[in-house]
Design a protein around this motif. Structure first.
Motif, PDB file in Angstrom:
ATOM      1  N   THR A  12      -5.336  38.706 -32.537  1.00  0.00           N
ATOM      2  CA  THR A  12      -4.837  37.357 -32.771  1.00  0.00           C
ATOM      3  C   THR A  12      -4.304  37.287 -34.201  1.00  0.00           C
ATOM      4  N   ASP A  13      -3.116  36.723 -34.382  1.00  0.00           N
ATOM      5  CA  ASP A  13      -2.507  36.595 -35.706  1.00  0.00           C
ATOM      6  C   ASP A  13      -2.190  35.124 -35.962  1.00  0.00           C
ATOM      7  N   VAL A  14      -2.658  34.612 -37.102  1.00  0.00           N
ATOM      8  CA  VAL A  14      -2.506  33.194 -37.433  1.00  0.00           C
ATOM      9  C   VAL A  14      -1.766  33.046 -38.753  1.00  0.00           C
ATOM     10  N   ARG A  15      -0.821  32.128 -38.790  1.00  0.00           N
ATOM     11  CA  ARG A  15      -0.119  31.769 -40.025  1.00  0.00           C
ATOM     12  C   ARG A  15      -0.156  30.251 -40.188  1.00  0.00           C
ATOM     13  N   MET A  16      -0.243  29.796 -41.457  1.00  0.00           N
ATOM     14  CA  MET A  16      -0.245  28.366 -41.745  1.00  0.00           C
ATOM     15  C   MET A  16       0.658  28.076 -42.939  1.00  0.00           C
ATOM     16  N   THR A  17       1.269  26.899 -42.913  1.00  0.00           N
ATOM     17  CA  THR A  17       2.058  26.413 -44.037  1.00  0.00           C
ATOM     18  C   THR A  17       2.080  24.890 -43.973  1.00  0.00           C
ATOM     19  N   TYR A  18       2.843  24.259 -44.883  1.00  0.00           N
ATOM     20  CA  TYR A  18       2.856  22.796 -44.922  1.00  0.00           C
ATOM     21  C   TYR A  18       4.112  22.310 -45.637  1.00  0.00           C
ATOM     22  N   ASP A  19       4.405  21.017 -45.454  1.00  0.00           N
ATOM     23  CA  ASP A  19       5.407  20.342 -46.259  1.00  0.00           C
ATOM     24  C   ASP A  19       4.844  18.981 -46.642  1.00  0.00           C
ATOM     25  N   ASP A  20       5.680  18.031 -46.992  1.00  0.00           N
ATOM     26  CA  ASP A  20       5.174  16.737 -47.457  1.00  0.00           C
ATOM     27  C   ASP A  20       4.568  15.899 -46.341  1.00  0.00           C
ATOM     28  N   TYR A  49       1.256  22.896 -40.747  1.00  0.00           N
ATOM     29  CA  TYR A  49       1.818  23.680 -39.643  1.00  0.00           C
ATOM     30  C   TYR A  49       0.949  24.896 -39.347  1.00  0.00           C
ATOM     31  N   LEU A  50       0.960  25.273 -38.071  1.00  0.00           N
ATOM     32  CA  LEU A  50       0.166  26.402 -37.604  1.00  0.00           C
ATOM     33  C   LEU A  50       0.953  27.139 -36.537  1.00  0.00           C
ATOM     34  N   ILE A  51       0.986  28.473 -36.622  1.00  0.00           N
ATOM     35  CA  ILE A  51       1.544  29.269 -35.530  1.00  0.00           C
ATOM     36  C   ILE A  51       0.607  30.435 -35.277  1.00  0.00           C
ATOM     37  N   VAL A  52       0.349  30.697 -33.977  1.00  0.00           N
ATOM     38  CA  VAL A  52      -0.631  31.701 -33.571  1.00  0.00           C
ATOM     39  C   VAL A  52      -0.008  32.603 -32.519  1.00  0.00           C
ATOM     40  N   VAL A  53      -0.085  33.902 -32.761  1.00  0.00           N
ATOM     41  CA  VAL A  53       0.348  34.889 -31.770  1.00  0.00           C
ATOM     42  C   VAL A  53      -0.914  35.437 -31.108  1.00  0.00           C
ATOM     43  N   PHE A 109      -6.894  28.892 -27.824  1.00  0.00           N
ATOM     44  CA  PHE A 109      -7.014  29.093 -29.266  1.00  0.00           C
ATOM     45  C   PHE A 109      -7.361  27.735 -29.878  1.00  0.00           C
ATOM     46  N   LEU A 110      -8.355  27.733 -30.796  1.00  0.00           N
ATOM     47  CA  LEU A 110      -8.786  26.493 -31.441  1.00  0.00           C
ATOM     48  C   LEU A 110      -8.839  26.680 -32.950  1.00  0.00           C
ATOM     49  N   LEU A 111      -8.441  25.634 -33.649  1.00  0.00           N
ATOM     50  CA  LEU A 111      -8.547  25.546 -35.099  1.00  0.00           C
ATOM     51  C   LEU A 111      -9.680  24.584 -35.437  1.00  0.00           C
ATOM     52  N   PHE A 112     -10.611  25.023 -36.295  1.00  0.00           N
ATOM     53  CA  PHE A 112     -11.672  24.164 -36.797  1.00  0.00           C
ATOM     54  C   PHE A 112     -11.493  24.035 -38.304  1.00  0.00           C
ATOM     55  N   MET A 113     -11.369  22.820 -38.794  1.00  0.00           N
ATOM     56  CA  MET A 113     -11.149  22.676 -40.234  1.00  0.00           C
ATOM     57  C   MET A 113     -12.077  21.627 -40.831  1.00  0.00           C
ATOM     58  N   ASP A 114     -12.471  21.929 -42.053  1.00  0.00           N
ATOM     59  CA  ASP A 114     -13.394  21.108 -42.834  1.00  0.00           C
ATOM     60  C   ASP A 114     -12.651  20.639 -44.083  1.00  0.00           C
ATOM     61  N   PRO A 115     -11.834  19.580 -43.965  1.00  0.00           N
ATOM     62  CA  PRO A 115     -10.995  19.169 -45.095  1.00  0.00           C
ATOM     63  C   PRO A 115     -11.759  18.448 -46.198  1.00  0.00           C
ATOM     64  N   PHE A 122       1.328  29.841 -29.837  1.00  0.00           N
ATOM     65  CA  PHE A 122       0.994  28.421 -29.991  1.00  0.00           C
ATOM     66  C   PHE A 122       1.479  27.961 -31.361  1.00  0.00           C
ATOM     67  N   GLU A 123       2.292  26.910 -31.381  1.00  0.00           N
ATOM     68  CA  GLU A 123       2.805  26.370 -32.631  1.00  0.00           C
ATOM     69  C   GLU A 123       2.514  24.873 -32.670  1.00  0.00           C
ATOM     70  N   ALA A 124       2.088  24.368 -33.833  1.00  0.00           N
ATOM     71  CA  ALA A 124       1.672  22.964 -33.929  1.00  0.00           C
ATOM     72  C   ALA A 124       2.032  22.390 -35.280  1.00  0.00           C
ATOM     73  N   ALA A 125       2.261  21.071 -35.288  1.00  0.00           N
ATOM     74  CA  ALA A 125       2.460  20.296 -36.513  1.00  0.00           C
ATOM     75  C   ALA A 125       1.462  19.154 -36.499  1.00  0.00           C
ATOM     76  N   ILE A 126       0.592  19.109 -37.509  1.00  0.00           N
ATOM     77  CA  ILE A 126      -0.447  18.087 -37.604  1.00  0.00           C
ATOM     78  C   ILE A 126      -0.106  17.193 -38.794  1.00  0.00           C
ATOM     79  N   PRO A 127       0.295  15.945 -38.557  1.00  0.00           N
ATOM     80  CA  PRO A 127       0.655  15.066 -39.677  1.00  0.00           C
ATOM     81  C   PRO A 127      -0.558  14.795 -40.586  1.00  0.00           C
ATOM     82  N   PHE A 128      -0.302  14.758 -41.883  1.00  0.00           N
ATOM     83  CA  PHE A 128      -1.375  14.399 -42.808  1.00  0.00           C
ATOM     84  C   PHE A 128      -1.890  12.990 -42.538  1.00  0.00           C
ATOM     85  N   LYS A 129      -1.047  12.139 -41.952  1.00  0.00           N
ATOM     86  CA  LYS A 129      -1.461  10.777 -41.626  1.00  0.00           C
ATOM     87  C   LYS A 129      -2.470  10.739 -40.480  1.00  0.00           C
ATOM     88  N   SER A 130      -2.567  11.841 -39.711  1.00  0.00           N
ATOM     89  CA  SER A 130      -3.453  11.839 -38.543  1.00  0.00           C
ATOM     90  C   SER A 130      -4.858  12.320 -38.855  1.00  0.00           C
TER      91      SER A 130
END
Length: 726
Positions: free
Chosen positions: A74-82, A86-90, A116-122, A172-180
């Motif tokens: 499994t390969d995971v990459r993450m990035t972000y903008d304003d 963002y998350l993409i998983v192969v 595939f699941l992402l667990f985050m502790d912000p 799997f590719e996803a965009a999670i708004p900071f507002k959410s």
């Protein structure tokens, strides 16, 4: 019991005195930088930003063994903008063949889907967070996390994702708004972990290693997401969620007139800070919430059904998790149960690193036909983190009747002027999660000194790779009252120790096996034993994920009040009578990889009044993946008793069809035939998610009397909701 509470507190201090300078998986760090190109959520990794992103790979196996790297890559990459994270998983395939999924239904069952699941502790507190993910067909998963690893999938928010399938992988590719989401302002390190379940390989894996006795969601074992700069502020974060509703219903039993509904209401979500949220609601409606799954009730006490209404869910653990399963001073389903909610407000979230707050105020209208006055419900919870992952929580609950002058000569019940509860709770969670527990105190108050009672309870649990044990005791005084809670039994002492052990053999077929032992004693407030349940069980889990359990048990009951052992006939056993019996049973669940799945449980043995009870429950399922899932559940009870009950048979049958045309278009239909309450319930729900978190619902419900067959009541509702970011 007070001595044991002192022991629990002492052990918690010992556990927390060994808090590590850094968390367990601090060495697992994923560097993330701002996106260098726009990202289109299409399930294709063709943007420059993904080429430049760091890759999280080399996952560790969690099951069947937790001592090696995963075989499935499994390969995971993450990035972000304003605006978005963002998350993409192969997700590479190890074995040939189609993926395994139930359907495109949102918030799928974890163990029955390649996912595939992402667990985050912000907040980086190893206690609270969020989870997002998808199965291999593209069905979305989202939930809030609490208690260091528990997940509530009833939470729903605005985000987008896409899954693309190939012969050798799925992406799997996803965009999670900071507002959410909510997150701590200014920190550059979040707790994070990634979980992969591949049913063909029967392997569960995680990027940061997690011991197999814990769920992959355990926030104690997250790695670190390292931002190149502090996450951007969400800015003005106000969401307005109005709804329009039209409906018609008719009560045929009472020959009532047709009732028409034309309603409007609104929710609003206002982010006061990046981690503190204010929820407002006016004239809320929850008609689209799926009805509860019925059960055959042979219990002496009220049954618990979980909260499903969205308004009560975010940070709901601050309110609902205080206490134990049968000692809950606050249970949100008490609000609006028999009266309409007019408006409400809820403030919840993190104040700073160590403090969380939850404050709720709800107002219900009067119901003149029942003599029920207008009532106000207020709850305040304040939580302070201590040690590595432990916390102390205080709670205040007030239910107040407004403008209430009861007519003592009327036939209506007399409702209390007010009922209040105050409590304090310590929750223990060691840094490695081996030790968990809690100790709590509660006091209730009522008018004229009535309803004044006291509760004390505590437990301590240890869970290693093989051995698990738990001690729990409870005391609830006779006059303790929680009108806004769930406390089905009072006037007792309870002691309940349990222990279990698992062996993990080097076998190609068996994953684990081992025994569980437990006993529960109840005593009344004079020290007389009233109940005892003792059981022994043996569990086997295969590498295919199928499970089997064989158990035997002993029961002793001295009735404290009259009880109908059928909960149906109206004939009761007298208070003070003693009943003992022995029983045994089995449970089995087939492997989830098959298109056809099944499970069953059996029970044979004694019952009240020297009688016998036989029970068999089955669950059959077949899926035409990923679009159609068909299930049939049955529960049969045969109760053999002396006169006047004689032999009683209860059937509970529930066929269900889920049709998921896309991951935004759903249809569900199910029937519940409950012989015990003489009812057939038909419920159908159509949902079109035309935009993220915005829906059109059509809900049709019928209730019938089985024999002679005729309609008791019928309703249809059309509801439109729209999530608007101001």
């Amino acid at each position: 019991m007070l001595r044991f509470t002192a022991l629990l507190l002492f052990l918690s201090l010992v556990c927390n005195s060994h808090v590590q300078a850094q968390k367990i998986n601090d060495a697992y760090r994923l560097q993330m930088k701002r996106a260098t190109s726009p990202i289109l959520i299409d399930g294709v990794m063709d943007e420059q930003a993904w080429e430049e992103a760091e890759v999280a790979s080399d996952f560790f196996m969690i099951t069947p063994m937790d001592t090696s790297f995963a075989q499935v890559q499994t390969d995971v990459r993450m990035t972000y903008d304003d605006q978005n994270l963002y998350l993409i998983v192969v997700n590479h395939h190890l074995l040939e063949g189609p993926y395994m999924v139930e359907s495109l239904r949102r918030d799928f069952s974890f163990g029955k889907n390649d996912n595939f699941l992402l667990f985050m502790d912000p907040f980086d507190d190893q206690t609270n967070g969020f989870t997002f993910g998808a199965n291999a067909a593209g069905a979305q998963w989202d939930g809030i996390m609490f208690n260091g690893g528990s997940v509530d999938l009833s939470w729903d928010n605005k985000w987008t994702s896409k899954v693309s399938n190939y012969e050798d992988k799925w992406i799997f590719e996803a965009a999670i708004p900071f507002k959410s989401i909510r997150y701590k302002k200014g920190i550059k390190e979040w707790g994070i972990n990634f979980s992969r379940l591949d049913l063909k390989a029967t392997e569960k894996s995680g990027w940061a290693p997690v011991p197999r006795q814990f769920p992959s969601a355990s926030l104690a074992y997250t790695g670190v997401l390292v931002w190149d700069e502090a996450p951007p502020e969400a800015g003005a974060n106000v969401s307005v969620i109005p709804y329009l509703l039209g409906g018609v219903s008719k009560d045929f039993e009472s020959e009532g007139e047709t009732q028409y509904r034309r309603e409007f209401g609104m929710d609003a979500k206002i982010a006061l800070t990046s981690s503190l949220n204010l929820d407002l609601t006016v004239n809320p409606d929850f008609s689209q919430v799926e009805v509860d799954r019925q059960v055959t009730n042979l219990d002496r006490f009220e049954l618990f059904f979980p909260e499903r209404r969205q308004f009560f869910l975010e940070n709901g653990d601050l309110f609902a998790n205080f206490g134990y399963s049968t000692i809950r001073p606050f249970f949100s389903r008490r609000i609006g149960l028999n009266a309409p909610i007019q408006f409400g407000a809820r403030l919840s979230g993190k104040i700073n690193k160590d403090w969380r707050i939850g404050a709720m105020n709800m107002q219900t209208g009067a119901v003149d036909s029942e003599g029920l006055p207008s009532q106000n419900f207020t709850v305040l919870a304040l939580q302070r983190q201590v040690g590595a992952r432990s916390n102390i929580t205080g709670i205040l609950i007030n239910k107040q009747s407004l403008n209430y002058n009861p007519d003592l000569e009327s036939e209506h019940p007399v409702y209390s002027q007010f009922n209040r509860n105050a409590g304090l709770e310590y929750n223990l969670a060691s840094s490695n999660n081996l030790w968990t527990g809690k100790a709590m105190l509660l006091k209730s108050f009522g008018p004229d000194g009535t309803q004044e009672g006291f509760v004390h309870a505590a437990n301590l649990r240890y869970a290693s790779g093989n051995l698990t044990w738990n001690w729990q005791h409870e005391y609830v005084s006779e006059n303790y009252t929680a009108e806004v809670g769930f406390v089905p039994r009072n006037g007792f002492y309870k002691i309940s120790p349990t222990v279990g052990y698992r062996w993990f053999p080097k076998s190609e077929k068996i994953l684990s096996h081992g025994p569980d032992l437990g006993t529960t004693f109840f005593f009344n407030t004079t020290g007389e034993q009233t109940d005892n349940t003792t059981y022994a069980a043996y569990n086997v889990k295969w590498r295919s994920q199928s499970t089997f359990m064989l158990w035997a048990g002993y029961d002793f009951v001295k009735l404290q009040r009259p009880f109908d052992p059928t909960n149906f006939s109206g004939e009761t056993l007298p208070a003070g009578t003693i009943h003992t019996w022995r029983a045994w049973g089995t449970e089995y669940a087939s492997k989830p990889q098959s298109l056809f799945t099944y499970s069953f449980s059996t029970r044979m043995g004694g019952y009240y009044a020297d009688g016998d009870r036989y029970n068999i429950s089955t669950e059959l399922g077949y899926r035409f993946q990923p679009y159609v899932s068909i299930a049939m559940s049955t529960n049969y009870n045969r109760i053999v008793l002396p006169e006047p009950w004689n032999t009683t048979n209860f059937w509970l049958v529930g066929p269900r069809v889920d049709v998921t045309m896309t991951n935004t278009l759903f249809f569900t239909a199910f029937v519940q035939y409950n012989e015990q309450i003489k009812n057939i319930n038909l419920n159908t729900r159509f949902q079109w998610r035309f935009q993220p978190a915005s829906d059109l619902f059509i809900v049709y419900t019928d209730n019938y009397l089985p024999a002679p067959f005729y309609t008791k009541n019928r309703s249809i509702v059309l509801k439109f909701t729209y999530w608007w970011n101001v």
